[in-house]
Design a protein around this motif. Sequence first.
Motif, PDB file in Angstrom:
ATOM      1  N   THR A   6      42.296  41.956  37.736  1.00 47.33           N
ATOM      2  CA  THR A   6      42.481  43.372  37.424  1.00 47.33           C
ATOM      3  C   THR A   6      41.244  44.148  37.866  1.00 47.33           C
ATOM      4  O   THR A   6      40.175  43.565  38.106  1.00 47.33           O
ATOM      5  CB  THR A   6      42.688  43.568  35.918  1.00 47.33           C
ATOM      6  OG1 THR A   6      41.487  43.161  35.224  1.00 47.33           O
ATOM      7  CG2 THR A   6      43.865  42.727  35.421  1.00 47.33           C
ATOM      8  N   GLN A   7      41.380  45.464  37.960  1.00 51.68           N
ATOM      9  CA  GLN A   7      40.232  46.291  38.333  1.00 51.68           C
ATOM     10  C   GLN A   7      39.117  46.188  37.296  1.00 51.68           C
ATOM     11  O   GLN A   7      37.935  46.231  37.636  1.00 51.68           O
ATOM     12  CB  GLN A   7      40.680  47.747  38.503  1.00 51.68           C
ATOM     13  CG  GLN A   7      41.538  47.995  39.730  1.00 51.68           C
ATOM     14  CD  GLN A   7      41.869  49.467  39.914  1.00 51.68           C
ATOM     15  OE1 GLN A   7      41.888  50.244  38.952  1.00 51.68           O
ATOM     16  NE2 GLN A   7      42.132  49.866  41.156  1.00 51.68           N
ATOM     17  N   TRP A   8      39.512  46.064  36.032  1.00 52.28           N
ATOM     18  CA  TRP A   8      38.522  45.930  34.959  1.00 52.28           C
ATOM     19  C   TRP A   8      37.717  44.635  35.109  1.00 52.28           C
ATOM     20  O   TRP A   8      36.500  44.620  34.960  1.00 52.28           O
ATOM     21  CB  TRP A   8      39.217  45.966  33.610  1.00 52.28           C
ATOM     22  CG  TRP A   8      38.331  45.726  32.425  1.00 52.28           C
ATOM     23  CD1 TRP A   8      38.390  44.685  31.552  1.00 52.28           C
ATOM     24  CD2 TRP A   8      37.228  46.534  31.995  1.00 52.28           C
ATOM     25  NE1 TRP A   8      37.410  44.793  30.606  1.00 52.28           N
ATOM     26  CE2 TRP A   8      36.682  45.936  30.846  1.00 52.28           C
ATOM     27  CE3 TRP A   8      36.668  47.722  32.476  1.00 52.28           C
ATOM     28  CZ2 TRP A   8      35.589  46.458  30.166  1.00 52.28           C
ATOM     29  CZ3 TRP A   8      35.570  48.250  31.796  1.00 52.28           C
ATOM     30  CH2 TRP A   8      35.042  47.616  30.666  1.00 52.28           C
ATOM     31  N   LYS A   9      38.422  43.551  35.452  1.00 59.01           N
ATOM     32  CA  LYS A   9      37.751  42.268  35.656  1.00 59.01           C
ATOM     33  C   LYS A   9      36.801  42.344  36.850  1.00 59.01           C
ATOM     34  O   LYS A   9      35.657  41.860  36.778  1.00 59.01           O
ATOM     35  CB  LYS A   9      38.807  41.176  35.882  1.00 59.01           C
ATOM     36  CG  LYS A   9      38.269  39.832  36.345  1.00 59.01           C
ATOM     37  CD  LYS A   9      37.355  39.177  35.327  1.00 59.01           C
ATOM     38  CE  LYS A   9      36.962  37.770  35.766  1.00 59.01           C
ATOM     39  NZ  LYS A   9      35.916  37.179  34.911  1.00 59.01           N
ATOM     40  N   GLU A  10      37.224  42.956  37.928  1.00 60.90           N
ATOM     41  CA  GLU A  10      36.361  43.088  39.104  1.00 60.90           C
ATOM     42  C   GLU A  10      35.134  43.937  38.798  1.00 60.90           C
ATOM     43  O   GLU A  10      34.038  43.658  39.299  1.00 60.90           O
ATOM     44  CB  GLU A  10      37.146  43.698  40.266  1.00 60.90           C
ATOM     45  CG  GLU A  10      38.191  42.755  40.852  1.00 60.90           C
ATOM     46  CD  GLU A  10      38.836  43.329  42.095  1.00 60.90           C
ATOM     47  OE1 GLU A  10      38.678  44.549  42.340  1.00 60.90           O
ATOM     48  OE2 GLU A  10      39.502  42.567  42.824  1.00 60.90           O
ATOM     49  N   LEU A  11      35.307  44.965  37.976  1.00 62.43           N
ATOM     50  CA  LEU A  11      34.177  45.805  37.586  1.00 62.43           C
ATOM     51  C   LEU A  11      33.176  45.007  36.752  1.00 62.43           C
ATOM     52  O   LEU A  11      31.958  45.099  36.970  1.00 62.43           O
ATOM     53  CB  LEU A  11      34.668  47.021  36.802  1.00 62.43           C
ATOM     54  CG  LEU A  11      33.572  47.946  36.247  1.00 62.43           C
ATOM     55  CD1 LEU A  11      32.749  48.542  37.397  1.00 62.43           C
ATOM     56  CD2 LEU A  11      34.182  49.053  35.401  1.00 62.43           C
TER      57      LEU A  11
END
Length: 327
Positions: A6-11
Amino acid sequence: MTKEKTQWKELLEALSVLQWVLTFLFLGLSCIILLVCLMFTSLWPLSTLCFVWLVIDWQTPERGGRRTTFVRKWKVWEHLRDFFPIKSLCSKTDLSPNKNYIFGCHPHGIMSAGAFSCFSTESCGFSEIFPGIRSCLAILAGLFRIPLFREYIMSAGLYPVSKASLVHLLSKSGKGNAVVIVIGGAAESLSSSPGMNTVVIKQRKGFVKVALEFGADLVPVYSFGENELFQQVIFSEGSLGRKLQDLFKKVMGFAPCLFVGERFALLPYRKPVTTVVGHPIPVPKRLMPTEEEVDHYHRLYMEALTKLFHEHKVSCGLSESHKLQLI
């Protein structure tokens, strides 16, 4: 099937890596600047106390430090691991908790991401892969002379790569210790570049002598992908740039590398890093090892390292034609 991030995980991964890079580059210097500046304010007693504590606690890093499982198991290290990703493999190796070992880790790369993740944190499952073995990553001794910063790196289970520290870990801390040394050090970092597999080892024999003095088995370790994480400007031998780098390395103990990452110059490339632990080389105990004995086990170590590289290079993303250069 790999689960999509997810984008949150990548962040979270990017922020974890960024804090690690900034810590590597600037935290030690920031601690020095902070304490010096405080000396000229009303908070000068705090700075004074830090320097007094440094003197009182001077020898602690070389006497086992203050390692904490809490720091080694921080969630941030798991995000750091997943960013690349980094994983640890063993060559069907069983290490006895009744012996001590010296792991020679190669290559240094720019920041030794593989060595740090696998041996200074529990993010890659070292304790599960090698039950009963305690990994002890040894780094530049001068870093333990920096107030505040030394407390942080000691809590992560980092140790000075000094003779006194190695003696303590291999003779006064019981059995089951795996002292991890990035053999090539600063000189090897200057050869770090994508596509290169260069190891500075031919004149590095001190770790072999220490292994003989304490009967610690030698274990070769290679981090495939370590050199792919940053682009670096490599100066040719004899050039002004290389002479300045060598002079700085001689004075400070580490080399100033001109490198750039994939994003914002500091974030490394998302390239997989696989740290492979080889088979232990049995080493007898010799209180006064001869030069011939040191040369013999040094040669065995280089042969084992070369064999480890060629056995795993294809499965770790390299082509069959890749060679390991020992210098």
